[in-house]
Design a protein around this motif. Sequence first.
Motif, PDB file in Angstrom:
ATOM      1  N   VAL A 158     -73.414 -66.319  15.968  1.00  0.00           N
ATOM      2  CA  VAL A 158     -73.433 -65.071  15.201  1.00  0.00           C
ATOM      3  C   VAL A 158     -72.116 -64.890  14.457  1.00  0.00           C
ATOM      4  CG1 VAL A 158     -73.553 -62.537  15.329  1.00  0.00           C
ATOM      5  CG2 VAL A 158     -75.059 -63.917  16.763  1.00  0.00           C
TER       6      VAL A 158
ATOM      7  N   PRO B 180     -89.593 -53.857  32.105  1.00  0.00           N
ATOM      8  CA  PRO B 180     -88.342 -54.525  32.504  1.00  0.00           C
ATOM      9  C   PRO B 180     -87.755 -55.474  31.452  1.00  0.00           C
ATOM     10  CG  PRO B 180     -90.205 -55.501  33.645  1.00  0.00           C
ATOM     11  CD  PRO B 180     -90.742 -54.318  32.901  1.00  0.00           C
TER      12      PRO B 180
ATOM     13  N   ILE C 293     -82.351 -69.905  25.277  1.00  0.00           N
ATOM     14  CA  ILE C 293     -82.954 -68.919  26.180  1.00  0.00           C
ATOM     15  C   ILE C 293     -84.467 -69.038  26.000  1.00  0.00           C
ATOM     16  CG2 ILE C 293     -81.028 -67.265  26.269  1.00  0.00           C
ATOM     17  CD1 ILE C 293     -82.536 -65.610  24.132  1.00  0.00           C
ATOM     18  N   PRO C 294     -85.246 -68.543  26.970  1.00  0.00           N
ATOM     19  CA  PRO C 294     -86.705 -68.670  26.854  1.00  0.00           C
ATOM     20  C   PRO C 294     -87.233 -68.003  25.586  1.00  0.00           C
ATOM     21  CG  PRO C 294     -86.061 -67.863  29.035  1.00  0.00           C
ATOM     22  CD  PRO C 294     -84.828 -67.870  28.207  1.00  0.00           C
TER      23      PRO C 294
ATOM     24  N   MET D 152     -86.269 -55.664  28.744  1.00  0.00           N
ATOM     25  CA  MET D 152     -85.547 -54.940  27.700  1.00  0.00           C
ATOM     26  C   MET D 152     -84.049 -55.016  27.942  1.00  0.00           C
ATOM     27  SD  MET D 152     -85.881 -50.936  28.752  1.00  0.00           S
ATOM     28  CE  MET D 152     -84.766 -50.477  27.478  1.00  0.00           C
ATOM     29  N   ILE D 153     -83.299 -54.711  26.892  1.00  0.00           N
ATOM     30  CA  ILE D 153     -81.846 -54.573  26.978  1.00  0.00           C
ATOM     31  C   ILE D 153     -81.499 -53.287  26.247  1.00  0.00           C
ATOM     32  CG2 ILE D 153     -79.609 -55.540  26.283  1.00  0.00           C
ATOM     33  CD1 ILE D 153     -80.966 -58.326  26.339  1.00  0.00           C
TER      34      ILE D 153
ATOM     35  N   VAL E 167     -76.709 -57.653  19.832  1.00  0.00           N
ATOM     36  CA  VAL E 167     -77.504 -58.221  20.929  1.00  0.00           C
ATOM     37  C   VAL E 167     -78.746 -58.903  20.337  1.00  0.00           C
ATOM     38  CG1 VAL E 167     -78.890 -57.689  22.968  1.00  0.00           C
ATOM     39  CG2 VAL E 167     -76.692 -56.528  22.629  1.00  0.00           C
TER      40      VAL E 167
ATOM     41  N   VAL F  44     -77.358 -56.622  34.664  1.00  0.00           N
ATOM     42  CA  VAL F  44     -75.976 -56.143  34.817  1.00  0.00           C
ATOM     43  C   VAL F  44     -75.759 -54.887  33.977  1.00  0.00           C
ATOM     44  CG1 VAL F  44     -74.945 -58.404  35.304  1.00  0.00           C
ATOM     45  CG2 VAL F  44     -75.121 -57.616  32.925  1.00  0.00           C
TER      46      VAL F  44
ATOM     47  N   LYS G 163     -89.128 -65.748  24.721  1.00  0.00           N
ATOM     48  CA  LYS G 163     -89.829 -64.584  25.258  1.00  0.00           C
ATOM     49  C   LYS G 163     -89.342 -63.350  24.506  1.00  0.00           C
ATOM     50  CE  LYS G 163     -88.546 -62.743  29.327  1.00  0.00           C
ATOM     51  NZ  LYS G 163     -88.355 -62.513  30.761  1.00  0.00           N
TER      52      LYS G 163
ATOM     53  N   GLY H  19     -77.788 -62.070  18.462  1.00  0.00           N
ATOM     54  CA  GLY H  19     -77.386 -63.109  19.414  1.00  0.00           C
ATOM     55  C   GLY H  19     -78.605 -63.754  20.062  1.00  0.00           C
ATOM     56  N   LEU H  20     -79.509 -62.923  20.541  1.00  0.00           N
ATOM     57  CA  LEU H  20     -80.702 -63.457  21.206  1.00  0.00           C
ATOM     58  C   LEU H  20     -81.568 -64.248  20.225  1.00  0.00           C
ATOM     59  CD1 LEU H  20     -81.891 -60.637  23.656  1.00  0.00           C
ATOM     60  CD2 LEU H  20     -80.318 -62.541  24.075  1.00  0.00           C
ATOM     61  N   LYS H  21     -81.614 -63.768  18.984  1.00  0.00           N
ATOM     62  CA  LYS H  21     -82.405 -64.449  17.952  1.00  0.00           C
ATOM     63  C   LYS H  21     -81.888 -65.879  17.749  1.00  0.00           C
ATOM     64  CE  LYS H  21     -83.985 -62.931  13.401  1.00  0.00           C
ATOM     65  NZ  LYS H  21     -83.711 -61.886  12.397  1.00  0.00           N
TER      66      LYS H  21
ATOM     67  N   ILE I 205     -81.982 -51.993  34.400  1.00  0.00           N
ATOM     68  CA  ILE I 205     -82.234 -52.869  33.252  1.00  0.00           C
ATOM     69  C   ILE I 205     -80.873 -53.304  32.711  1.00  0.00           C
ATOM     70  CG2 ILE I 205     -84.472 -51.977  32.456  1.00  0.00           C
ATOM     71  CD1 ILE I 205     -82.351 -50.280  30.504  1.00  0.00           C
ATOM     72  N   PRO I 206     -80.818 -54.442  31.978  1.00  0.00           N
ATOM     73  CA  PRO I 206     -79.537 -54.841  31.372  1.00  0.00           C
ATOM     74  C   PRO I 206     -79.072 -53.758  30.404  1.00  0.00           C
ATOM     75  CG  PRO I 206     -81.197 -56.574  31.138  1.00  0.00           C
ATOM     76  CD  PRO I 206     -81.911 -55.374  31.641  1.00  0.00           C
TER      77      PRO I 206
ATOM     78  N   VAL J  89     -87.914 -59.913  24.122  1.00  0.00           N
ATOM     79  CA  VAL J  89     -87.143 -58.936  24.887  1.00  0.00           C
ATOM     80  C   VAL J  89     -86.894 -57.745  23.966  1.00  0.00           C
ATOM     81  CG1 VAL J  89     -84.962 -58.479  26.059  1.00  0.00           C
ATOM     82  CG2 VAL J  89     -86.035 -60.719  26.290  1.00  0.00           C
TER      83      VAL J  89
ATOM     84  N   GLY K  38     -71.819 -56.940  20.945  1.00  0.00           N
ATOM     85  CA  GLY K  38     -73.214 -57.087  21.370  1.00  0.00           C
ATOM     86  C   GLY K  38     -73.628 -58.545  21.477  1.00  0.00           C
TER      87      GLY K  38
ATOM     88  N   ALA L  30     -73.927 -65.183  23.036  1.00  0.00           N
ATOM     89  CA  ALA L  30     -73.901 -65.957  21.794  1.00  0.00           C
ATOM     90  C   ALA L  30     -72.457 -66.230  21.361  1.00  0.00           C
ATOM     91  CB  ALA L  30     -74.638 -65.199  20.697  1.00  0.00           C
TER      92      ALA L  30
END
Lengths: 316, 387, 96
Positions: free
Chosen positions: B24, A47, A102-103, A49-50, A89, B206, A105, A92-94, A72-73, A107, B68, B74
Amino acid sequence: MADTEKKKVIKPIKNFSMEEYISSGHRACQGCAEVLAVRHVLKAIGPDMIMAMATGCMEIISSPYPLTSWNIPWIHVAFENAAAVASGVESGLKALRRKGRIPNKDVTIVAMGGDGGTTDIGFQALSGMIERGHKVIYVCVDNEAYMNTGIQRSSSTPIGATTTTSPTGKLEPEGKSTWKKDMVAIAAAHGIPYTATACPTFFTDLQKKIQKAKEVNGPSYIHILSVCPTGWRVPPNKAIEYGQLAVDTGVFPLYEVENGAWKLNRKPKELKPVSDYFKGQGRYRHLDERFTQQIQDKVTERWNKLVELCSEKPEK
Amino acid sequence: MGRKVGIEVSIAAAEAVGLCDVDVVAAYPITPQTHVVEHLSELCASGELDAEFVPVESEHSAMSVCCGSSAAGARTFTATAAQGLALMSEIVFIASSMRLPMVMFLANRALSSPLSIWNDHSDTMMVRDSGWIQVFCENGQEVYDSIFHSFRVAEDPKVSLPVMINVDGFNLTHVIEPIEFWTKEMAQKYIPPFKPLYKLYPDKVVTMGAFGMPEIYAEAKMSQDQALWNSYPVIKQAWDELAALTGRKYSPVELYKTEEAETLILGMGTICETASLAVDKMREQGKKVGLVKLRLWRPLPVDDIKNAISGAKNLLVLDRAVSFGAANGPVTTEIQSIMYHEKERPNIYNVIAGLGGRDVTPEDIIKMLETALANKNQGYNIHGVRG
Amino acid sequence: MTKPMEQISWQEIEAGGVITEPGNASCYHTGTWRSQKPKYDENACIRCWRCYVMCPDAVISPDLEKNIFVWNYDYCKGCGICAYECPAKAIVMEED
């Protein structure tokens, strides 16, 4: 007889998720091995994952607004940019993780496209993603033509196959006249940490490879042969069998390249003749003996080269 | 209040992006946008800016990376020009349709062919109908302030749309101007943390980018169109708050010496500065001429435009792009469309000027106006074309 | 439960067409596509999971209590992979 026979009991499968991350109700054709490949890819990751998906069969069958099959997203932007969207993505998460927004964690980011979205129109974006080193698993689900638009040839369509844009004719009796683009070799040429071929018929091998890719600290590329009964003109119930034949004839060998080291994952003692694989596939119906032999020769040659590559030990 | 420095506008814009704490930046080099992203990559490399700089392999991927990263929640920035915008245009339309906030610095440059690296508005007019909020800037301070304003508006949950800042290539991107800087505290006060309406993260699953059957597509487009119209009050309010913070007041339509003006000139971008000099000269000669600067191009400030021009006898609209085979230049077509139903409306004349970097002087503008009024010409003409 | 698309007004569309209910496509029953139906013989079944693993529509699941595999006919499209792949020939396709 029956009372003496030991009753068989359903035992759990080891290292196998019982969760379904793409729910039933999707509109894939009967016997679609591509959506089966997706099912196994998702099970292998879990779960956290994106997914960024390219336009194509898997996108269309899973997301007619307001309905979605995804648990899943998931994001779809366009045809040729799954690798770039996934890069975004991941970046951005990085940044958000580094800034504590964000946690902290892990992903898993997956980009997925068909053979058209990967080997043709999305080729540049994929190369860019690999070269920049984004930690993304790129999965190509390859059904060997533009099936979603009505079976047009892609650069991943194999030689000899007819499609609606590589028909047989007096001047071109062979159907598609050029060889399938060798994506794993191209990915490997980028110096990618991990790349492999897979096929849902060999689902354990497939899941193992996805899990390996998940652990890699950088990009990975998995090329999955996905039998398309509609486009290949085979009966839907034989989708798994044709995957087996593709591998056992050497038409689509299972192998991986890990940090430059090539490894065969399935080495039959003797390859079956390619005609075993062609038989019963409508897209190859026109092939005569001479052209079949030509393809056989090339398949054998390529197989031998692959075996050689896989037996070479990388320098320490 | 921040310090005032003489600085190249592109560098100042990059500094502003840095002050906005962007997460970003994805960009591909193209003249005359390069100085913006070069400076941003320097800020990232030196650690002054904590952001991911994604040096993509094409503008198509630049916009895709932006989609993305914005979808992941972000704060996202890109910059491009002309051919770059053309290449990414497919995704430009998708970014707004998917309501993904981001800010684009567009160094306005002519489209090929012939290849030209110089300024006009043919690039931005190509994506006129893309659903982005689009603003034009006249000087360096406006560009600098617009960066903060654009992030603030784009990420407002009532808006959630991408914003394009139009900056005339070379004419503005490469000039050194005195610019009053913001402080980090001002930026933080003005731009709240980005809280997207939806984001891609496993904690709340989503699906983004579903496809639309004929039964739903029109509703989806209506919803998108309304979102763009609904951004108007947010844009205005953000400008009002910017005024309270900096003392500089911006409006969708700005007026210059329009009191009792019989004849008005309307334009967008740096040509307004040139036109203001022309107005000064004509006013000195006792001519009742004024200038209307259109800052907000999308959503089009229809009522502001009506209020600004309905009292005038004559209106000269300066277009900086050709809409090939159309009745007029793109801006003129809009203005005529707005005024058609008005009882009181000026005679509207259209001149296209400044294509592909061709210089436009105050004298040119005076001449355009005199010619238009004398000939009462219908349709457009391209100013200064030989032959 | 999601409204059918032809009943959704523009005001009801989530910003950007986002879908917030995961997996809600399960309200669409692809079982109506079926012309043939798999029939399972629990006595012949060797409990090897192959039907479960190879089903593209994820319609087969184990019932551990009853020690059998069960089909969800709401979604089974009748592709026949389970029957063809069954090593024990415990599944046959029948006219639906």
